[in-house]
Scaffold this motif. Structure first.
Motif, PDB file in Angstrom:
ATOM      1  N   ASP A   1       0.827  -1.211   0.000  1.00 26.93           N
ATOM      2  CA  ASP A   1       0.000   0.000   0.000  1.00 26.93           C
ATOM      3  C   ASP A   1       0.863   1.263   0.000  1.00 26.93           C
ATOM      4  O   ASP A   1       0.477   2.288  -0.578  1.00 26.93           O
ATOM      5  CB  ASP A   1      -0.941  -0.005   1.207  1.00 26.93           C
ATOM      6  CG  ASP A   1      -1.941  -1.148   1.153  1.00 26.93           C
ATOM      7  OD1 ASP A   1      -2.284  -1.578   0.029  1.00 26.93           O
ATOM      8  OD2 ASP A   1      -2.371  -1.614   2.224  1.00 26.93           O
TER       9      ASP A   1
ATOM     10  N   GLN B   1      -6.474  -1.827  -7.034  1.00 24.24           N
ATOM     11  CA  GLN B   1      -5.544  -1.087  -7.896  1.00 24.24           C
ATOM     12  C   GLN B   1      -6.041  -1.118  -9.346  1.00 24.24           C
ATOM     13  O   GLN B   1      -5.250  -1.250 -10.276  1.00 24.24           O
ATOM     14  CB  GLN B   1      -4.141  -1.700  -7.804  1.00 24.24           C
ATOM     15  CG  GLN B   1      -3.573  -1.753  -6.411  1.00 24.24           C
ATOM     16  CD  GLN B   1      -3.406  -0.373  -5.786  1.00 24.24           C
ATOM     17  OE1 GLN B   1      -3.273   0.627  -6.484  1.00 24.24           O
ATOM     18  NE2 GLN B   1      -3.441  -0.316  -4.464  1.00 24.24           N
TER      19      GLN B   1
ATOM     20  N   ARG C   1       0.519   4.071  -2.972  1.00 23.88           N
ATOM     21  CA  ARG C   1       0.137   5.463  -2.741  1.00 23.88           C
ATOM     22  C   ARG C   1       1.291   6.442  -2.971  1.00 23.88           C
ATOM     23  O   ARG C   1       1.063   7.624  -3.201  1.00 23.88           O
ATOM     24  CB  ARG C   1      -0.442   5.636  -1.339  1.00 23.88           C
ATOM     25  CG  ARG C   1       0.537   5.487  -0.197  1.00 23.88           C
ATOM     26  CD  ARG C   1      -0.102   5.901   1.125  1.00 23.88           C
ATOM     27  NE  ARG C   1       0.798   5.753   2.247  1.00 23.88           N
ATOM     28  CZ  ARG C   1       0.644   4.841   3.205  1.00 23.88           C
ATOM     29  NH1 ARG C   1      -0.368   3.996   3.166  1.00 23.88           N
ATOM     30  NH2 ARG C   1       1.510   4.769   4.210  1.00 23.88           N
ATOM     31  N   THR C   2       2.538   5.939  -2.927  1.00 21.81           N
ATOM     32  CA  THR C   2       3.687   6.812  -3.117  1.00 21.81           C
ATOM     33  C   THR C   2       4.006   6.989  -4.597  1.00 21.81           C
ATOM     34  O   THR C   2       4.532   8.029  -5.008  1.00 21.81           O
ATOM     35  CB  THR C   2       4.924   6.258  -2.375  1.00 21.81           C
ATOM     36  OG1 THR C   2       4.586   6.065  -1.000  1.00 21.81           O
ATOM     37  CG2 THR C   2       6.114   7.198  -2.475  1.00 21.81           C
TER      38      THR C   2
ATOM     39  N   THR D   1       2.698   6.847  -8.783  1.00 20.43           N
ATOM     40  CA  THR D   1       1.517   7.242  -9.550  1.00 20.43           C
ATOM     41  C   THR D   1       1.212   6.199 -10.612  1.00 20.43           C
ATOM     42  O   THR D   1       2.120   5.508 -11.115  1.00 20.43           O
ATOM     43  CB  THR D   1       1.744   8.597 -10.243  1.00 20.43           C
ATOM     44  OG1 THR D   1       2.803   8.458 -11.207  1.00 20.43           O
ATOM     45  CG2 THR D   1       2.128   9.672  -9.230  1.00 20.43           C
TER      46      THR D   1
END
Length: 295
Positions: free
Chosen positions: A191, A225, A195-196, A198
């Motif tokens: 996760d 995702q 989220r870090t 793109t």
């Protein structure tokens, strides 16, 4: 070597013997986790009439590393004889990118993807090699850290590498194992990666075996995702947790493929086995299974 049908059959039989002798003895056991009951058994051919397009079927050459080291050309030729047209690279076995591309062309194989690690590498050189070898999709195959802070730092570097690859026309992604889905201080490393980074610069190559080992539902993770999962490593799991040839284990690939077919997002369905005792047989069983699977 002659490419007559008779010689190809002889080469294939010979390579099976060589590959079997060269393979690492034994099958590695999985670290932890069990398949959820809802995944069923992978040996059946599912329901309905949909089949994978052959152009989406590939094999990860890591599966055949011992055979390739023993006889590079013979093994590539045997893969072509089986019916493969697509491969995912894991190195070029001492050959230059140009030399390896020549061998792929000779045996009617196409590199659709590759495992290349950006860390400590010259990304510009990786990009140049990719252009020669012909693939437009690449993945970081492995990372492992003990803290979430380290995972976050890695993810930032992954994003930067993905941006460089994207600008060169190559999609870059991350290939999972089980540990990314096991929480550290209540947070799953996967996760953090998601989220870090793109979706513009980083996609995901889901290894279905390792998702199952981690106790994660591949379908649920696909939709978490959605749009970023562009490749599947199709690897089966035996009842004792070890690796298995496709269709002989307990992962219900028909269910996974059927429920993740939306939008045709998955480009490559890649046969893989980490420790095959007979690599060419494993490759053939995998190709036949994916070719014939109905879902």
């Amino acid at each position: 070597m002659s490419d007559s049908p008779k010689s190809r059959l002889s080469r294939r039989a010979m390579l099976r013997t060589t590959a079997g002798a060269a393979a690492v003895a034994g099958i590695a056991a999985a670290t932890a986790g069990t398949a959820q009951a809802g995944w069923g058994h992978g040996g059946g051919h599912g329901h309905g009439g949909r089949r994978l397009p052959k152009e989406r079927i590939a094999v990860q050459l890591y599966t055949l590393r011992n055979a390739l080291e023993a006889d590079l050309e013979g093994t590539l030729g045997a893969l072509s004889d089986i019916g493969y047209r697509n491969v995912e690279l894991a190195g070029t076995y001492g050959r230059s990118a140009k030399e390896f591309r020549g061998l792929l062309d000779r045996y009617r194989l196409r590199a659709v993807s590759a495992h290349v690690d950006f860390r400590g590498a010259d990304v510009d050189q990786l990009i140049d090699d990719a252009r020669i070898l012909g693939y437009h999709v690449a993945d970081c195959a492995y990372a492992n850290f003990g803290t979430i802070a380290e995972w976050a730092s890695f993810a930032q570097d992954l994003e930067a590498a993905g941006k460089a690859f994207r600008k060169a026309g190559i999609a870059y992604g991350y290939h999972n194992h089980a540990h990314e889905f096991q929480a550290i201080d209540g947070v799953r490393p996967f996760d953090v990666i998601a989220r870090t980074t793109t979706r513009r610069n980083i996609h995901f190559e889901y290894d279905l075996y390792w998702l199952v080992v981690a106790g994660a539902d591949p379908v649920r993770e696909f939709y978490r995702q959605f749009g970023r999962v562009r490749q599947f490593h199709v690897k089966d799991r035996a009842d004792d947790g070890s690796f298995a040839d496709l269709g002989t284990g307990n992962i219900d690939f028909a269910r996974i493929f059927r429920e993740t077919w939306a939008g045709g997002a998955v480009l490559h369905y890649i046969v893989e086995h980490d420790q095959p005792t007979d690599p060419l047989k494993t490759a053939e069983v995998g190709y036949d299974y994916l070719r014939d699977l109905r879902f």
